[in-house]
Design a protein around this motif. Sequence first.
Motif, PDB file in Angstrom:
ATOM      1  N   LYS A  24      46.089 -15.361 -39.102  1.00 21.78           N
ATOM      2  CA  LYS A  24      44.960 -16.332 -38.417  1.00 21.78           C
ATOM      3  C   LYS A  24      45.002 -17.437 -39.453  1.00 21.78           C
ATOM      4  O   LYS A  24      45.103 -17.300 -40.654  1.00 21.78           O
ATOM      5  CB  LYS A  24      43.808 -15.646 -38.406  1.00 21.78           C
ATOM      6  N   GLY A  25      44.806 -18.814 -38.979  1.00 26.38           N
ATOM      7  CA  GLY A  25      44.588 -19.956 -39.730  1.00 26.38           C
ATOM      8  C   GLY A  25      45.472 -21.143 -39.524  1.00 26.38           C
ATOM      9  O   GLY A  25      45.520 -22.141 -39.982  1.00 26.38           O
ATOM     10  N   LYS A  26      46.331 -20.898 -38.316  1.00 27.70           N
ATOM     11  CA  LYS A  26      47.481 -21.984 -38.135  1.00 27.70           C
ATOM     12  C   LYS A  26      46.664 -23.302 -37.589  1.00 27.70           C
ATOM     13  O   LYS A  26      46.854 -24.541 -37.983  1.00 27.70           O
ATOM     14  CB  LYS A  26      48.443 -21.437 -37.163  1.00 27.70           C
ATOM     15  N   THR A  27      45.817 -23.307 -36.574  1.00 31.51           N
ATOM     16  CA  THR A  27      45.154 -24.263 -36.158  1.00 31.51           C
ATOM     17  C   THR A  27      44.159 -24.878 -36.932  1.00 31.51           C
ATOM     18  O   THR A  27      43.981 -26.083 -37.313  1.00 31.51           O
ATOM     19  CB  THR A  27      44.376 -23.834 -34.393  1.00 31.51           C
ATOM     20  N   THR A  28      43.392 -24.079 -37.619  1.00 38.59           N
ATOM     21  CA  THR A  28      42.367 -24.189 -38.517  1.00 38.59           C
ATOM     22  C   THR A  28      42.970 -25.054 -39.723  1.00 38.59           C
ATOM     23  O   THR A  28      42.138 -25.765 -40.359  1.00 38.59           O
ATOM     24  CB  THR A  28      41.286 -23.372 -38.917  1.00 38.59           C
ATOM     25  N   TYR A 139      54.050 -22.105 -28.989  1.00 39.04           N
ATOM     26  CA  TYR A 139      54.168 -21.186 -28.081  1.00 39.04           C
ATOM     27  C   TYR A 139      54.738 -21.523 -26.669  1.00 39.04           C
ATOM     28  O   TYR A 139      55.523 -21.095 -26.252  1.00 39.04           O
ATOM     29  CB  TYR A 139      52.590 -20.813 -27.610  1.00 39.04           C
ATOM     30  N   GLU A 187      49.200 -11.707 -41.591  1.00 41.24           N
ATOM     31  CA  GLU A 187      48.186 -11.051 -41.297  1.00 41.24           C
ATOM     32  C   GLU A 187      48.123  -9.683 -42.520  1.00 41.24           C
ATOM     33  O   GLU A 187      48.835  -9.094 -42.319  1.00 41.24           O
ATOM     34  CB  GLU A 187      48.316 -10.470 -39.908  1.00 41.24           C
TER      35      GLU A 187
HETATM   36  P1  ATP Z   1      42.838 -20.289 -35.838  1.00 42.67           P
HETATM   37  O1  ATP Z   1      42.399 -21.100 -34.428  1.00 42.67           O
HETATM   38  O2  ATP Z   1      41.796 -19.405 -36.190  1.00 42.67           O
HETATM   39  O3  ATP Z   1      43.200 -20.964 -36.913  1.00 42.67           O
HETATM   40  P2  ATP Z   1      45.336 -19.343 -35.098  1.00 42.67           P
HETATM   41  O4  ATP Z   1      45.637 -20.779 -34.823  1.00 42.67           O
HETATM   42  O5  ATP Z   1      46.190 -19.037 -36.291  1.00 42.67           O
HETATM   43  O6  ATP Z   1      43.899 -19.183 -35.227  1.00 42.67           O
HETATM   44  P3  ATP Z   1      46.558 -18.598 -32.684  1.00 42.67           P
HETATM   45  O7  ATP Z   1      47.718 -17.881 -32.397  1.00 42.67           O
HETATM   46  O8  ATP Z   1      46.494 -20.051 -32.029  1.00 42.67           O
HETATM   47  O9  ATP Z   1      45.947 -18.422 -33.977  1.00 42.67           O
HETATM   48  O10 ATP Z   1      45.237 -17.780 -31.893  1.00 42.67           O
HETATM   49  C1  ATP Z   1      44.301 -18.259 -31.707  1.00 42.67           C
HETATM   50  C2  ATP Z   1      42.966 -16.987 -31.559  1.00 42.67           C
HETATM   51  O11 ATP Z   1      43.552 -15.722 -32.098  1.00 42.67           O
HETATM   52  C3  ATP Z   1      42.233 -17.234 -32.668  1.00 42.67           C
HETATM   53  O12 ATP Z   1      40.729 -16.789 -31.888  1.00 42.67           O
HETATM   54  C4  ATP Z   1      42.399 -16.196 -33.683  1.00 42.67           C
HETATM   55  O13 ATP Z   1      40.996 -15.627 -34.291  1.00 42.67           O
HETATM   56  C5  ATP Z   1      42.856 -15.229 -33.112  1.00 42.67           C
HETATM   57  N1  ATP Z   1      43.923 -14.692 -33.795  1.00 42.67           N
HETATM   58  C6  ATP Z   1      44.813 -15.351 -34.809  1.00 42.67           C
HETATM   59  N2  ATP Z   1      45.714 -14.316 -35.522  1.00 42.67           N
HETATM   60  C7  ATP Z   1      45.381 -13.151 -35.082  1.00 42.67           C
HETATM   61  C8  ATP Z   1      45.351 -11.901 -35.475  1.00 42.67           C
HETATM   62  N3  ATP Z   1      46.539 -11.472 -36.256  1.00 42.67           N
HETATM   63  N4  ATP Z   1      45.015 -10.896 -34.511  1.00 42.67           N
HETATM   64  C9  ATP Z   1      44.124 -10.911 -33.513  1.00 42.67           C
HETATM   65  N5  ATP Z   1      43.644 -12.327 -33.221  1.00 42.67           N
HETATM   66  C10 ATP Z   1      44.085 -13.172 -33.878  1.00 42.67           C
END
Ligand code: ATP
Length: 204
Positions: A24-28, A139, A187
């Motif tokens: 988690k953390g790519k968008t944020t 994606y 993760e």
């Molecule tokens: P965020 O927006 O929280 O920074 P992200 O951009 O890294 O997340 P995405 O692949 O865009 O992740 O997916 C977005 C959603 O999926 C968010 O709700 C995030 O919490 C969730 N998510 C991200 N990583 C995981 C994971 N390893 N397992 C389950 N859910 C996840």
Amino acid sequence: MSDPTPNPETARRGLVLINTGPGKGKTTAALGTAFRAAGNGMRVLILQFLKGSWHYGELDSAAALNAALDEAGSALNKTDRPAPAHNFVIRQLGRGFVKIGGAETDPEDIRLVEAAWAQAAAAILSGEWDLVVLDEINYAIGYKMLAAEAVADVLRQRPQMVHVILTGRNAHPLLVELADTVTEMREVKHAYQRGILAQRGIEF
Ligand code: ATP
Ligand code: MG
């Protein structure tokens, strides 16, 4: 990092950054960089591929920040432009769910990605934005809804000072090669694995 001595000729330039990986953390992280750029008087455009069904908190933060930056006028300006427009704009360009897999991909989703990419390419090439975030674009590329080569072409042709951040898992190798800074979120654990649902303010 070896030899970080700054070279004056390349000291100021636009970068391509990629936030990828399964954690988690790519968008944020991209939103955090956008927040930082805005405080430097830079014009920020965040285009969200595929997203559209959920109302994320950042949409309302962006609108409030945009208005506040306008109010602040040129006080924040640390750019070369005399009077920057204090833009902080997020646009959702998808519809939030995508059926994937060869013939099963809904033509409407492909149409939305193509329209999103046309808008993104125009924004990057226009030079009207200092930072363009292409959220979840990895994606769209991974699902073969958009060609990595087309994205690479625009990144190579962009005005020199434009920064671009691409987010999403499984970044295409061609774009990883082209990028200046690539971060892979790993993760360690995620609340979701314990059955904890997405939480307001953390996930949306
Ligand atoms: P965020 O927006 O929280 O920074 P992200 O951009 O890294 O997340 P995405 O692949 O865009 O992740 O997916 C977005 C959603 O999926 C968010 O709700 C995030 O919490 C969730 N998510 C991200 N990583 C995981 C994971 N390893 N397992 C389950 N859910 C996840
Ligand atoms: Mg994301």
